[in-house]
Design an enzyme around this catalytic site. Structure first.
Site, mmCIF file in Angstrom:
data_model
loop_
_atom_site.group_PDB
_atom_site.id
_atom_site.type_symbol
_atom_site.label_atom_id
_atom_site.label_comp_id
_atom_site.label_asym_id
_atom_site.label_seq_id
_atom_site.Cartn_x
_atom_site.Cartn_y
_atom_site.Cartn_z
ATOM 1 N N ARG A 11 0.845 -1.528 -0.187
ATOM 2 C CA ARG A 11 -0.050 -0.387 -0.088
ATOM 3 C C ARG A 11 0.790 1.187 0.473
ATOM 4 N NH1 ARG A 11 -3.787 -1.006 5.184
ATOM 5 N NH2 ARG A 11 -2.161 -2.029 5.704
ATOM 6 N N ASP A 30 -3.858 -2.333 -2.277
ATOM 7 C CA ASP A 30 -4.452 -3.157 -0.763
ATOM 8 C C ASP A 30 -4.630 -4.302 -0.968
ATOM 9 O OD1 ASP A 30 -6.024 -3.786 1.798
ATOM 10 O OD2 ASP A 30 -6.564 -1.822 0.858
ATOM 11 N N VAL A 31 -4.397 -5.907 -0.491
ATOM 12 C CA VAL A 31 -4.578 -6.961 -0.949
ATOM 13 C C VAL A 31 -5.938 -6.924 -0.720
ATOM 14 C CG1 VAL A 31 -2.495 -8.160 -0.979
ATOM 15 C CG2 VAL A 31 -3.731 -8.096 1.222
ATOM 16 N N TYR A 41 -6.167 -13.131 15.689
ATOM 17 C CA TYR A 41 -5.593 -13.198 14.861
ATOM 18 C C TYR A 41 -5.095 -15.178 14.945
ATOM 19 C CZ TYR A 41 -0.244 -13.160 13.543
ATOM 20 O OH TYR A 41 1.011 -13.171 12.936
ATOM 21 N N LYS A 60 -4.006 -17.492 10.932
ATOM 22 C CA LYS A 60 -2.596 -18.080 11.125
ATOM 23 C C LYS A 60 -3.162 -19.148 10.578
ATOM 24 C CE LYS A 60 -0.283 -14.388 10.067
ATOM 25 N NZ LYS A 60 0.011 -14.553 8.493
ATOM 26 N N PHE A 80 5.538 -6.230 13.625
ATOM 27 C CA PHE A 80 4.232 -6.693 13.452
ATOM 28 C C PHE A 80 3.221 -5.851 14.876
ATOM 29 C CE2 PHE A 80 2.394 -9.583 16.122
ATOM 30 C CZ PHE A 80 1.511 -10.323 15.509
#
Length: 257
Positions: A38, A64-65, A157, A161, A194
């Protein structure tokens, strides 16, 4: 070992951290890079560095995915010279917040799900058909120890994953009979943006995550990804879990000070 000279590699989340480290190691190997992120200015700066240091050929995508239409447009409108992607590195991802599930932020949930799951799916859906047609390619998904071990307040989160793990396994099964490889690289603690992103820019709180620990670096992860993608064509490294020596699980960390 496979030569990556002139191979076309698409890296999402390329403007920082693991994405930038991947760009550097693959540029040094002579690959042609499609870098997506981005943050346009950071992408441009990275391109200039890679051209200067490695004489790399680089094509940039401000992307932006989470935006499926934008992903479709970006992939379908690649110049002919860049359209046959050999390796897709689905690196774009993030964590938001560290709240108990019943106190969680809907916006944080949506951002993680849209980026970590749906964004990865969009790129995969639009890139992999070309790989199937050519009967060659490699998809590398960035997972996490969080996809294997849930930890307190990690809830959504960790779920995203775990989804990456399942998607990687499912994709490998769906591609059986082709020459296409699928790898999930699942790190523990890596010092990148992160934690700063997770805590919405709270630098002090982010620093405490790595206090007294020697975490993995983005270069460590890029090195593992490079290894996976350069094995003999008949070798598929399905999954790699790596952690710093000071970490034994998602929750067990040895802090030296």
């Amino acid at each position: 070992m496979i030569s990556l000279q002139n191979k076309i590699i698409l890296i999402t989340g390329a403007s920082s951290g693991i994405g930038t480290a991947c760009a550097r190691i693959f540029a040094e190997a002579g690959a042609k890079l499609i870098l997506a992120a981005r943050r346009w200015e950071l992408l441009q700066q990275l391109r200039d560095v890679l051209k200067q240091e490695f004489k790399a050929e680089v094509h940039l995508l401000q992307l932006d995915v989470r935006d499926r239409v934008a992903v479709e447009s970006a992939i379908s409108n690649l110049p002919d010279a860049w359209s046959e992607i050999d390796i897709l590195i689905n690196n774009a991802g993030l964590s938001r917040g560290l709240d108990k599930l019943h106190e969680g932020s809907f916006q944080d949930w949506e951002e993680m799900i849209d980026t970590n799951i749906k964004g990865l799916l969009y790129l995969t859906r639009y890139v992999v058909p070309g790989m199937v047609k050519r009967d060659r390619g490699h998809i590398v998904n960035l997972g996490s120890i969080a996809g294997h071990q849930t930890y307190p307040s990690g809830n959504v989160y960790c779920a995203t994953k775990a989804a990456v793990k399942a998607i990687s396994e499912g994709l490998k099964q769906d591609l059986l009979g082709t020459a296409i490889r699928v790898t999930s690289v699942d790190p523990g603690m890596v010092e990148t943006e992160f934690s700063n992103v997770r805590f919405h820019g709270d630098d002090e709180r982010a620093k405490k995550v790595y206090q007294g620990v020697k975490p993995l670096t983005p270069e460590d992860i890029a090195d593992v990804i490079f290894f996976c993608t350069t094995r003999s064509p008949h070798v598929n490294i399905n999954e790699v879990i790596l952690m710093p020596v000071d970490q034994a699980s998602a929750t067990l960390v040895n802090r030296r000070s």
